[in-house]
Motif scaffolding. Structure first.
Motif, short mmCIF file in Angstrom:
data_model
loop_
_atom_site.label_atom_id
_atom_site.label_comp_id
_atom_site.label_asym_id
_atom_site.label_seq_id
_atom_site.Cartn_x
_atom_site.Cartn_y
_atom_site.Cartn_z
N SER A 1 2.37 0.24 3.97
CA SER A 1 2.22 -1.11 4.52
C SER A 1 2.57 -2.15 3.46
CB SER A 1 0.79 -1.33 5.01
OG SER A 1 0.69 -2.55 5.71
N HIS A 2 3.28 -3.17 3.89
CA HIS A 2 3.56 -4.35 3.07
C HIS A 2 2.35 -5.25 3.26
CE1 HIS A 2 6.73 -7.73 2.20
NE2 HIS A 2 5.69 -7.81 1.40
N ASP B 1 -1.59 -10.12 5.06
CA ASP B 1 -0.79 -10.12 6.28
C ASP B 1 0.04 -8.83 6.25
OD1 ASP B 1 0.71 -10.69 8.51
OD2 ASP B 1 1.84 -12.32 7.59
N CYS B 2 -0.52 -7.76 6.78
CA CYS B 2 0.07 -6.42 6.64
C CYS B 2 1.18 -6.16 7.66
CB CYS B 2 -1.01 -5.35 6.81
SG CYS B 2 -2.37 -5.56 5.68
N SER B 3 2.25 -5.55 7.18
CA SER B 3 3.35 -5.20 8.08
C SER B 3 2.88 -4.26 9.18
CB SER B 3 4.51 -4.58 7.31
OG SER B 3 4.10 -3.42 6.60
N SER B 4 1.93 -3.39 8.88
CA SER B 4 1.45 -2.46 9.90
C SER B 4 0.72 -3.18 11.02
CB SER B 4 0.56 -1.39 9.27
OG SER B 4 -0.53 -1.98 8.61
N ASP B 5 0.21 -4.40 10.77
CA ASP B 5 -0.41 -5.20 11.83
C ASP B 5 0.62 -5.62 12.86
OD1 ASP B 5 -2.70 -5.13 10.35
OD2 ASP B 5 -2.49 -7.17 9.59
N ARG B 6 1.85 -5.69 12.45
CA ARG B 6 2.92 -6.22 13.29
C ARG B 6 3.71 -5.14 14.01
NH1 ARG B 6 3.23 -11.46 12.62
NH2 ARG B 6 2.22 -12.41 10.84
N GLN C 1 -4.38 -3.13 13.16
CA GLN C 1 -4.68 -2.31 11.99
C GLN C 1 -5.36 -3.09 10.88
OE1 GLN C 1 -4.23 1.15 11.01
NE2 GLN C 1 -4.52 1.07 13.20
N ASN C 2 -5.20 -4.42 10.85
CA ASN C 2 -5.75 -5.19 9.74
C ASN C 2 -7.23 -4.93 9.51
OD1 ASN C 2 -5.44 -6.97 7.57
ND2 ASN C 2 -6.22 -8.67 8.78
N LEU D 1 0.88 -1.16 0.00
CA LEU D 1 0.00 0.00 0.00
C LEU D 1 0.92 1.21 0.00
CD1 LEU D 1 -2.91 1.16 0.33
CD2 LEU D 1 -2.50 1.08 2.80
N VAL D 2 0.79 2.07 -1.02
CA VAL D 2 1.68 3.23 -1.14
C VAL D 2 0.86 4.50 -1.33
CG1 VAL D 2 3.59 1.89 -2.14
CG2 VAL D 2 1.95 2.99 -3.66
#
Length: 174
Positions: free
Chosen positions: A43-44, A69-74, A81-82, A28-29
């Motif tokens: 987010s990846h 599986d979003c990097s921002s969730d981690r 955030q998912n 996501l850009v």
């Protein structure tokens, strides 16, 4: 490039796009540079999917499936955030970016993850179909990883077909 917005993504104040980089990795850009944003990648989207030049499995409509599986969730300082990203991609304006496939699974961060991820912690993720064609993605330069901007010059198609295409920033690298 398909540009969209949603209230769950930075309060709807910015426009976004989806980019594909390194074969099968989706991001996501921000669709363009914004003055105070230090970077455009927010987010990846499929962080636990091993990087590969092999295209991901596709739907009967020949669109890729990803495990969202979003990097921002981690990130520890942005919990859960998912649901926000999932909701935003399902209800993006002017049209949805993804479609749910009805499958979920628990996924762990990739082995050797950096400080950015909570290594080993498993989270529940949804399998989704990406509803954008390759031409609607923000293309990424094969050499430097820079992503096209909305209203900017399009990157040159170097090779490959559909979701395995490669692009280059002709002003700099081609």
């Amino acid at each position: 490039m398909f540009v969209f917005a949603h209230q769950n993504l930075m309060n709807g104040s910015f426009e976004f796009a989806i980019a594909r980089r390194n074969g099968n990795q989706y991001f996501l850009v921000l669709s363009r540079r914004y003055g105070l944003a230090p970077y455009r990648e927010t987010s990846h989207l499929n962080v636990s999917t091993p990087q590969s030049l092999t295209p991901l499995p596709q739907s009967i409509d020949r669109r890729p499936y990803i495990w969202l599986d979003c990097s921002s969730d981690r990130l520890e300082f942005i919990p859960h955030q998912n649901p926000g990203i999932l909701t935003a991609l399902l209800n993006a304006e002017p049209r949805p970016i993804i479609k749910l496939c009805g499958l979920t699974r628990r996924m762990s961060a990739p082995s050797g993850a950096t400080d950015r991820y909570s290594e080993g912690e498993a989270i529940e993720v949804e399998k989704v179909e990406l509803l954008l064609s390759e031409d609607e993605l923000a293309h990424s330069c094969y050499y430097c990883g820079e992503v096209e901007m909305d209203g900017g010059e399009n990157f040159e198609h170097i090779g490959g077909k559909a979701y395995s295409s490669t692009y280059g920033d002709s002003a700099v690298h081609v």
